[in-house]
Design an enzyme around this catalytic site. Structure first.
Site, PDB file in Angstrom:
ATOM      1  N   CYS A  34       0.840  -1.199   0.000  1.00 35.04           N
ATOM      2  CA  CYS A  34       0.000   0.000   0.000  1.00 35.04           C
ATOM      3  C   CYS A  34       0.873   1.245   0.000  1.00 35.04           C
ATOM      4  CB  CYS A  34      -0.961   0.024   1.204  1.00 35.04           C
ATOM      5  SG  CYS A  34      -1.779  -1.516   1.540  1.00 35.04           S
TER       6      CYS A  34
ATOM      7  N   ASP B 109     -10.041  -2.712  -5.352  1.00 35.28           N
ATOM      8  CA  ASP B 109      -9.072  -1.786  -4.767  1.00 35.28           C
ATOM      9  C   ASP B 109      -9.441  -0.366  -5.175  1.00 35.28           C
ATOM     10  OD1 ASP B 109      -6.906  -0.359  -3.869  1.00 35.28           O
ATOM     11  OD2 ASP B 109      -5.416  -1.798  -4.552  1.00 35.28           O
TER      12      ASP B 109
ATOM     13  N   HIS C 200      -8.007  -4.353  -1.367  1.00 36.53           N
ATOM     14  CA  HIS C 200      -6.843  -3.548  -0.983  1.00 36.53           C
ATOM     15  C   HIS C 200      -6.334  -3.959   0.405  1.00 36.53           C
ATOM     16  CE1 HIS C 200      -4.173  -0.126  -1.037  1.00 36.53           C
ATOM     17  NE2 HIS C 200      -4.542   0.129   0.206  1.00 36.53           N
TER      18      HIS C 200
END
Ligand SMILES: *[C@@H]1O[C@H](CO)[C@@H](O)[C@H](O)[C@H]1NC(C)=O
Ligand SMILES: *[C@@H]1O[C@H](CO)[C@@H](O)[C@H](O)[C@H]1NC(C)=O
Ligand SMILES: *[C@@H]1O[C@H](CO)[C@@H](O)[C@H](O)[C@H]1NC(C)=O
Ligand SMILES: *[C@@H]1O[C@H](CO)[C@@H](O)[C@H](O)[C@H]1NC(C)=O
Length: 274
Positions: A163, A210, A242
């Site tokens: 991320c 995501d 995500h």
């Protein structure tokens, strides 16, 4: 303990096979391809924290029997916004150590990680990200690479990012930045210019769902990667969202497969390119 003992046995057997074939390139991979027993999803992290030039580094070392403990190569682990306090981050760093890599994870937020899920209402993502831009984060990562290369004498660095950290995995395989190969799971805020600047191989694990990397954006990332002339890989994991590379619900088989698949993808990438 029982499963850890089994893991080391598995490592030793695979290491033996690699050496027997004479294909080990000095301290290279010793984990069995596809061996998920080296991945810890729960439990107590095994590494320790040190401070180097005022940056806190979580360090996880391979078993001393492992050839890679000579530290020619290392993995730099760049966390998501939850940082080192999230046990899954330390446990995944430990898993890279069991794959044979000395692994260092810097505290990217200097004691100030996202206190709650970044997607929940009330968390001011804008303010958090403004406080932790590249001008603040790059120097922390540069200090971590300095520790690996100068203090420990590591020669090849693989950078793995999740991320928030995924974008920086790309930034640090630009020329002169100090890393040699990159893996990023569901990178956020990744800019085309950061992809275009790479001078090393890059691998991406993408989530099916995501909000920070839509299918359209994923296609753009593939196109920009394709134009770099660097080896690259983009792998999409179904049933994931995500954050799955770190925070998958491992009780759900498809999510567990995604998280373990992303980890093994990273290890294979580093085994191949470091
Ligand atoms: C060291 O880092 C802490 C935050 O972790 C910061 O408050 C302090 O000012 C830093 N000191 C120096 C000398 O940079
Ligand atoms: C979030 O932070 C930004 C930048 O500091 C600020 O402009 C904005 O008003 C904040 N939003 C909320 C909902 O507090
Ligand atoms: C980093 O950049 C932001 C936004 O441009 C700025 O507000 C902040 O003061 C900068 N921080 C440092 C340490 O230079
Ligand atoms: C994880 O998945 C299991 C099985 O579907 C579910 O019972 C559990 O509530 C989930 N945990 C979280 C934290 O969402």
């Amino acid at each position: 303990m029982r499963s850890a003992g089994f893991s080391f046995l598995a490592l030793a057997i695979c290491g033996g096979l690699v050496s027997a074939k004479g294909s080990a390139k000095g301290g290279k991979a010793t984990s069995c391809p596809g061996d998920t027993s080296i991945i810890a999803h729960t439990g107590t992290p095994i590494g320790k924290e040190i401070s180097h030039k005022n940056v806190t580094l979580y360090i996880s070392k391979p078993d001393s029997d492992n050839k890679k403990s000579q530290y020619d190569t290392a993995v730099l682990y760049l966390t998501d916004v939850f940082g080192l306090p999230l046990a899954e981050n330390k446990l995944l760093a430990d898993s890279f150590a069991r794959a044979g890599y000395l692994t260092v994870a810097p505290d990217l937020f200097q004691g100030d990680p996202a206190f709650a899920d970044i997607n929940i209402p009330g968390f001011n993502t804008t303010a958090f990200l403004a406080k932790h831009g590249p001008n603040v984060t790059d120097p922390i990562i540069a200090t971590s690479i300095d520790y690996l290369r100068t203090t420990l004498g590591v020669k090849r660095v693989g950078v793995t990012g999740y991320c928030f950290g995924g974008r920086y995995a790309f930034r640090f395989i630009a020329p002169g930045k100090g890393a040699d190969a990159a893996f990023a799971a569901h990178p956020s805020l990744l800019e085309d210019g950061e992809i275009q600047a790479i001078k090393g191989p890059a691998s991406v694990a993408a989530a099916e769902t995501d909000g920070l990397m839509s299918p359209a954006r994923r296609a753009q990332i593939e196109a920009v990667l394709g134009a770099t002339a660097q080896p690259y890989q983009v792998t999409l994991y179904s049933g994931t969202s995500h954050g799955f590379g770190v925070r998958a619900n491992v009780s759900v088989p498809v999510q567990r497969f995604g998280k373990e698949g992303a980890f093994l993808q990273a290890v294979r990438w580093f085994d191949t390119h470091l």
